[in-house]
Design a protein around this motif. Structure first.
Motif, short mmCIF file in Angstrom:
data_model
loop_
_atom_site.label_atom_id
_atom_site.label_comp_id
_atom_site.label_asym_id
_atom_site.label_seq_id
_atom_site.Cartn_x
_atom_site.Cartn_y
_atom_site.Cartn_z
N VAL A 269 0.84 -1.20 0.00
CA VAL A 269 0.00 0.00 0.00
C VAL A 269 0.87 1.25 0.00
CG1 VAL A 269 -1.65 1.35 1.37
CG2 VAL A 269 -1.99 -1.10 1.05
N GLN A 270 1.90 1.25 0.81
CA GLN A 270 2.81 2.40 0.87
C GLN A 270 3.49 2.62 -0.47
OE1 GLN A 270 5.96 1.95 3.73
NE2 GLN A 270 6.86 3.92 3.25
N THR A 271 4.02 1.58 -1.07
CA THR A 271 4.72 1.70 -2.35
C THR A 271 3.76 2.14 -3.46
OG1 THR A 271 6.26 -0.01 -1.65
CG2 THR A 271 6.18 0.49 -4.00
N ALA A 272 2.57 1.56 -3.50
CA ALA A 272 1.60 1.93 -4.52
C ALA A 272 1.20 3.39 -4.38
CB ALA A 272 0.37 1.04 -4.43
N THR A 273 1.04 3.86 -3.16
CA THR A 273 0.69 5.26 -2.93
C THR A 273 1.80 6.18 -3.41
OG1 THR A 273 -0.65 4.66 -1.03
CG2 THR A 273 0.05 6.95 -1.18
N GLU A 274 3.03 5.84 -3.07
CA GLU A 274 4.17 6.66 -3.49
C GLU A 274 4.34 6.67 -5.00
OE1 GLU A 274 7.36 5.04 -1.21
OE2 GLU A 274 6.73 6.04 0.63
N LEU A 275 3.93 5.58 -5.67
CA LEU A 275 4.03 5.50 -7.13
C LEU A 275 2.84 6.12 -7.85
CD1 LEU A 275 5.56 1.95 -7.53
CD2 LEU A 275 6.69 4.15 -7.85
N GLY A 276 1.80 6.52 -7.10
CA GLY A 276 0.70 7.25 -7.72
C GLY A 276 -0.62 6.52 -7.86
N ALA A 277 -0.84 5.42 -7.16
CA ALA A 277 -2.11 4.71 -7.25
C ALA A 277 -3.24 5.60 -6.75
CB ALA A 277 -2.06 3.43 -6.44
N ARG B 297 4.54 13.70 -0.94
CA ARG B 297 4.03 15.04 -1.26
C ARG B 297 2.96 14.99 -2.34
NH1 ARG B 297 9.61 18.48 -0.87
NH2 ARG B 297 9.93 18.03 1.32
N ARG B 298 2.06 14.03 -2.18
CA ARG B 298 0.92 13.90 -3.09
C ARG B 298 -0.23 14.72 -2.55
NH1 ARG B 298 -1.01 8.16 -4.56
NH2 ARG B 298 -2.41 9.51 -5.69
N PHE B 299 -1.04 15.25 -3.46
CA PHE B 299 -2.20 16.04 -3.05
C PHE B 299 -3.38 15.16 -2.72
CE2 PHE B 299 0.15 19.07 -5.73
CZ PHE B 299 0.38 20.02 -4.77
N ARG B 300 -3.46 13.99 -3.36
CA ARG B 300 -4.59 13.09 -3.15
C ARG B 300 -4.14 11.82 -2.46
NH1 ARG B 300 -6.66 14.19 -9.01
NH2 ARG B 300 -7.91 16.02 -8.60
N VAL B 301 -4.96 11.38 -1.53
CA VAL B 301 -4.73 10.12 -0.84
C VAL B 301 -5.56 9.06 -1.56
CG1 VAL B 301 -5.01 8.90 1.35
CG2 VAL B 301 -4.38 11.32 1.35
N PRO B 302 -4.97 7.91 -1.86
CA PRO B 302 -5.76 6.89 -2.57
C PRO B 302 -6.86 6.32 -1.69
CG PRO B 302 -3.66 5.98 -1.90
CD PRO B 302 -3.61 7.45 -1.59
N ARG B 303 -7.96 5.94 -2.33
CA ARG B 303 -9.06 5.30 -1.61
C ARG B 303 -8.71 3.84 -1.40
NH1 ARG B 303 -14.40 5.49 -4.44
NH2 ARG B 303 -13.10 4.87 -6.17
N SER B 304 -8.85 3.37 -0.19
CA SER B 304 -8.66 1.95 0.12
C SER B 304 -10.03 1.38 0.43
CB SER B 304 -7.75 1.76 1.32
OG SER B 304 -6.46 2.25 1.04
N THR B 305 -10.37 0.27 -0.22
CA THR B 305 -11.69 -0.33 -0.02
C THR B 305 -11.56 -1.77 0.45
OG1 THR B 305 -11.80 -0.95 -2.34
CG2 THR B 305 -12.77 1.15 -1.74
N SER B 306 -12.57 -2.20 1.17
CA SER B 306 -12.56 -3.55 1.72
C SER B 306 -12.77 -4.58 0.61
CB SER B 306 -13.64 -3.69 2.78
OG SER B 306 -14.89 -3.43 2.21
N PRO B 307 -12.42 -5.82 0.89
CA PRO B 307 -12.49 -6.84 -0.16
C PRO B 307 -13.92 -7.22 -0.54
CG PRO B 307 -11.66 -7.80 1.87
CD PRO B 307 -11.81 -6.33 2.10
N PRO B 308 -14.24 -7.16 -1.84
CA PRO B 308 -15.53 -7.66 -2.30
C PRO B 308 -15.45 -9.17 -2.50
CG PRO B 308 -14.31 -6.80 -4.13
CD PRO B 308 -13.47 -6.56 -2.90
#
Length: 110
Positions: free
Chosen positions: A15-23, A62-73
């Motif tokens: 999750v941390q890496t994906a956020t830093e890469l722009g997910a 230093r991203r402006f948007r935080v990615p949405r994390s959703t529970s497993p469907p």
């Protein structure tokens, strides 16, 4: 990005890496054969930890948007058959789509 639930802190690192890469969105995926289960209070706590990890990683990157994390469907509702746009993410480098430059000494593609 779809992240399978993993034991230990491996999911948090993903999750941390994906956020830093722009997910933009991180979907938790619980496979039918998965050992890790997000059920009840434990699931809510784990999802909140993912959201917290995403917020902190967004601040760090230093991203402006935080990615949405959703529970497993349910497993059957994931993927292109459910109407989601199909995208894949890989840590392998992409192959170059443009022609390779010519070598200065031989004149052939390097």
């Amino acid at each position: 990005m779809v992240q399978a639930l993993a034991k230990g802190d491996r999911s948090d690192i993903a999750v941390q890496t994906a956020t830093e890469l722009g997910a933009r969105r991180i979907l938790a995926w619980q496979a039918s054969r998965s050992i890790v289960r997000w059920q009840g209070e434990r699931g809510a706590k784990a999802l909140e930890k993912w959201r917290s990890t995403g917020r902190e990683a967004a601040k760090q990157a230093r991203r402006f948007r935080v990615p949405r994390s959703t529970s497993p469907p349910p497993t059957t509702s994931c993927g292109p058959s459910a109407g989601h746009r199909s995208r894949s993410c890989s840590t392998r480098p992409r192959m170059a789509t443009s022609p390779r430059p010519n070598c200065p000494t031989t004149g052939r593609a390097c």
